[in-house]
Motif scaffolding. Structure first.
Motif: not given
Length: 201
Positions: A156-160, A165-170, A140-145
């Motif tokens: 997003i990857a840097d922020k979290l 690849s995790t960002v993209k998959n999520q 949910r957080l990745i989607y909102i960001l």
């Protein structure tokens, strides 16, 4: 030269310059995209006056938040995502304002009616929010960001502190989950609006 398309050679470089406060870069981006974003927004709102206001707000926001643009690698996707989110905000405003609703309804019956039934935009937006709310926390957080704040996968990857690849998959999983929820609980129009908002993926 009149009626000549305004072409950008390196949009990512222009966004980088804009992030540094380069006004000429901003002007180039504006001239290139203002006539592309207008029809896109108008297809969703079906009200030229409101569409023009949305587009102007997009570029105001672009300039105000220019410091966030240095890592944008796909400017077109970034701007159209901004347009989608801003338009959704205006749809919410329309849904809560009877005068605006009547004005838009007068210009496009298909915006207000689906198979001759009034579309309840408040309910549609509520369902999209509900579908987002039931996502797992990180997803949910990745989607909102990505969708609400317009951050790139890398940002997003840097922020979290996770991989790109995790960002993209999520994000892929989030989009599938939300779309599935809407298909089960809402009208085809609500699903269509969601697809437009998230068209870049």
């Amino acid at each position: 030269m009149p009626n000549t398309a305004y072409i950008l050679i390196n949009e990512a470089e222009l966004f980088l310059k804009l992030s540094q406060g380069d006004e000429s870069a901003f002007e180039s981006i504006y001239r290139h995209y203002v006539k592309r974003l207008g029809p896109f927004v108008d297809r969703m709102i079906r009200c030229p006056e409101l569409a023009e206001e949305v587009v102007q707000d997009i570029f105001v926001q672009l300039w105000v938040n220019r410091h966030l643009l240095s890592d944008v690698r796909q400017p077109a996707a970034y701007l159209f995502n901004m347009a989608s989110n801003k338009t959704l905000d205006y749809i919410r405003k329309i849904a809560n304002n009877d005068k605006l609703m009547q004005k838009v309804a007068g210009q496009s019956s298909e915006l207000i009616y689906d198979t001759e039934e009034r579309i309840n935009y408040n309910e549609s937006l509520k369902l999209i929010e509900e579908a987002t709310a039931v996502l797992p926390n990180q997803r949910r957080l990745i989607y909102i960001l990505s969708r609400n704040e317009g951050l790139s996968h890398e940002q997003i990857a840097d922020k979290l502190n996770i991989s790109k690849s995790t960002v993209k998959n999520q994000l892929v999983k989030a989009l599938k989950s939300i779309k599935s929820y809407l298909q089960e609980h809402s009208t085809d129009l609500c699903v269509a609006v969601f697809i437009i908002i998230n068209f870049k993926d």
